[in-house]
Design an enzyme around this catalytic site. Structure first.
Site, mmCIF file in Angstrom:
data_model
loop_
_atom_site.group_PDB
_atom_site.id
_atom_site.type_symbol
_atom_site.label_atom_id
_atom_site.label_comp_id
_atom_site.label_asym_id
_atom_site.label_seq_id
_atom_site.Cartn_x
_atom_site.Cartn_y
_atom_site.Cartn_z
ATOM 1 N N ARG A 1 -3.140 -11.823 3.672
ATOM 2 C CA ARG A 1 -4.519 -11.175 3.283
ATOM 3 C C ARG A 1 -4.602 -11.779 2.043
ATOM 4 O O ARG A 1 -3.560 -11.650 0.846
ATOM 5 C CB ARG A 1 -4.636 -10.098 3.424
ATOM 6 C CG ARG A 1 -4.539 -9.283 4.757
ATOM 7 C CD ARG A 1 -5.747 -9.416 5.434
ATOM 8 N NE ARG A 1 -6.970 -9.727 4.964
ATOM 9 C CZ ARG A 1 -8.026 -9.288 4.358
ATOM 10 N NH1 ARG A 1 -7.936 -7.906 4.617
ATOM 11 N NH2 ARG A 1 -9.042 -9.683 4.062
ATOM 12 N N TYR B 1 -0.729 -9.842 0.592
ATOM 13 C CA TYR B 1 0.337 -9.324 1.568
ATOM 14 C C TYR B 1 0.385 -10.179 2.834
ATOM 15 O O TYR B 1 -0.815 -10.530 3.167
ATOM 16 C CB TYR B 1 0.478 -7.925 1.593
ATOM 17 C CG TYR B 1 -0.866 -7.255 2.228
ATOM 18 C CD1 TYR B 1 -1.185 -7.125 3.462
ATOM 19 C CD2 TYR B 1 -1.897 -6.940 1.058
ATOM 20 C CE1 TYR B 1 -2.177 -6.557 4.066
ATOM 21 C CE2 TYR B 1 -2.968 -6.242 1.703
ATOM 22 C CZ TYR B 1 -3.195 -6.193 2.982
ATOM 23 O OH TYR B 1 -4.407 -5.479 3.787
ATOM 24 N N TYR C 1 0.835 -1.216 -0.043
ATOM 25 C CA TYR C 1 -0.059 0.042 -0.078
ATOM 26 C C TYR C 1 0.757 1.356 -0.047
ATOM 27 O O TYR C 1 1.922 1.189 0.642
ATOM 28 C CB TYR C 1 -0.985 -0.001 1.421
ATOM 29 C CG TYR C 1 -1.990 -0.925 1.429
ATOM 30 C CD1 TYR C 1 -3.335 -0.373 0.624
ATOM 31 C CD2 TYR C 1 -1.974 -2.147 1.863
ATOM 32 C CE1 TYR C 1 -4.422 -1.345 0.634
ATOM 33 C CE2 TYR C 1 -2.948 -2.864 1.755
ATOM 34 C CZ TYR C 1 -4.246 -2.445 1.290
ATOM 35 O OH TYR C 1 -5.289 -3.717 1.266
ATOM 36 N N HIS D 1 -10.666 -2.636 -1.263
ATOM 37 C CA HIS D 1 -11.464 -2.062 -0.093
ATOM 38 C C HIS D 1 -12.651 -0.925 -1.008
ATOM 39 O O HIS D 1 -12.226 -0.516 -1.861
ATOM 40 C CB HIS D 1 -10.766 -1.038 0.824
ATOM 41 C CG HIS D 1 -9.833 -1.810 1.496
ATOM 42 N ND1 HIS D 1 -10.098 -2.455 2.767
ATOM 43 C CD2 HIS D 1 -8.732 -2.137 1.245
ATOM 44 C CE1 HIS D 1 -9.300 -2.832 3.287
ATOM 45 N NE2 HIS D 1 -8.093 -2.817 2.483
#
Lengths: 191, 235
Positions: free
Chosen positions: B150, B140, B101, B155
């Protein structure tokens, strides 16, 4: 007489906002429910705490409220057009490294209740954070409001916990801490 | 005034300790039922002013093309009665193709991509349709449990038209081998609800020589059938 039945679909499940939302959900004007310089505007904010008493640096606090007249600029508000057309009513503040959030707003008017009575001025609040799988819903009421004593929501709550929904007066506005858990756990609602 | 149906069975429980950071954050007291009145059946109607022309293309806006598999995620936003939710804001954010991210707190030693930020916004059309062009996010690691990863996800944040309909969720990809060990995905206890978080591959929206298509519909809470005027009995 047959009732019209529509196909009912299952709601998409809630999932956590995760730790890395800030680059996606932070808006420059997010904390401004009203623009800077609005008469009567004040800051309202506080700290989000977890059950160990540690601040929560990765939460986002959102508010939704009526305008000063207690009106919503929304088609499902049956009372029709509103006076404050550029009033957004919505605020969003991510917490900072110390768990703090802050919004600029005005005090909403009271809301009429179907069947009689009034809801005292309040903000509806959503809290999201890493670690939480669902949205938490709470309310912020104001400390200097006589209408609180007759508010149908406040009066429905165990008196010992009612104070968790009432902000505290501070020099430039109000303070409202949110305790996700623990001795001072904030009252959260099921909608 | 409309009211919105409960949808408790779809959602994860508030307390789900398998997700470790839930332990100190989930409330312990039972939630108090909040009757739906004016402030609950209304909500922010955030529209065009929030969204720029290319905001639904996460591969745009940089000097070059991002690394990764280009995909188009599209679908409809519906309410629980199958009615389209028109003109509603969707916000999306995700990791890059390497599973990283663009966020200071992300310590995963995978490369950042100078051509990918990972944030998108759009507004549904009159039929509730939306579309995002992006790249397939990477999986990740995280520290929830030993060797925890995950599954790849995007999202999504939605408002609908009422405070009751506010939803933040995640979209997953079909057949991800990481589902079985992921407590966030599995916090949804209902199998059908869990499957509803998984997009499906769609050849019809796959653009030849360009991008793979995935379809994902999002369902917000539906309204109760219009009741007789007896709402004052809820105090």
């Amino acid at each position: 007489m047959s009732e019209l039945r529509v196909n009912s679909l299952q709601t998409t499940p809630s999932q956590t906002v995760g730790p890395f939302f800030s680059f996606g959900l932070v808006w420059e004007d997010g904390p401004h429910v009203v623009p800077e310089g609005t008469p009567g505007a004040f800051r309202i904010g506080g700290t989000v705490f977890d059950g160990t008493g540690a601040p929560v640096p990765d939460a986002v606090v959102e508010t939704w409220q009526a305008d000063q007249d207690g009106r919503f600029d929304h088609p499902d508000d049956p009372r029709g057009p509103v006076r404050w057309k550029d009033f957004r009513g919505f605020g969003r503040s991510a917490t900072d490294p110390d768990g703090g959030y802050s919004l600029l707003t005005v005090k909403p008017g009271p809301l009429p209740v179907t069947g009689g009575g009034l809801e005292a001025p309040h903000l509806n609040v959503s809290v999201f954070s890493r670690g939480m799988l669902v949205r938490l819903v709470t309310r912020i009421y104001f400390p200097d409001e006589e209408a609180n004593t007759a508010d149908p929501v406040l009066t429905s709550i165990d008196p010992a916990r009612r104070a968790t929904l009432i902000a505290e007066s501070v020099p430039h506005g109000y303070r409202f801490d949110i305790h996700l858990q623990g001795e001072h756990e904030t009252v959260f609602f099921d909608l | 005034m409309p009211t919105y149906r409960q949808d408790t069975a779809s959602h994860p429980p508030a307390r789900f300790p398998e997700y470790r950071s839930n332990v100190a954050r989930a409330p312990h007291q039972p939630f108090v039922l909040l009757p739906q009145r004016l402030g609950e059946i209304t909500g922010p109607l955030l529209g065009e002013g929030r969204v720029g022309p290319n905001d639904n293309d996460l591969t745009a806006g940089h000097d070059g093309e991002p690394q990764g598999q280009r995909i188009i995620v599209s679908g409809r936003v519906l309410d629980g009665d199958g009615r389209p939710v028109a003109g509603t804001l969707l916000e999306a954010w995700q990791a890059n193709a390497a599973g990283r991210y663009r966020h200071d707190a992300d310590r995963h030693p995978a490369p950042l991509d100078p051509n990918f930020t990972g944030v998108g916004r759009t507004i549904t059309d009159a039929d509730g349709r939306y579309s995002f062009t992006t790249i397939h996010p990477g999986a990740y690691p995280w520290r929830n449990h030993d060797n925890a990863w995950r599954p790849a996800h995007i999202h999504f944040s939605l408002f609908g038209t009422a405070f009751t309909q506010r939803l933040i969720t995640q979209m997953y990809f079909p057949g991800d081998p990481l589902f079985a060990q992921d407590p966030i995905f599995n916090s949804v206890r209902d199998v059908r609800a869990r499957e509803a978080m998984v997009a499906r591959f769609d050849l019809d929206t796959t653009v030849p020589e360009w991008a793979l298509g995935y379809r994902w519909d999002i369902v917000l809470r539906g309204k109760n059938p219009t009741p007789l005027e007896e709402e004052d009995d809820d105090e």
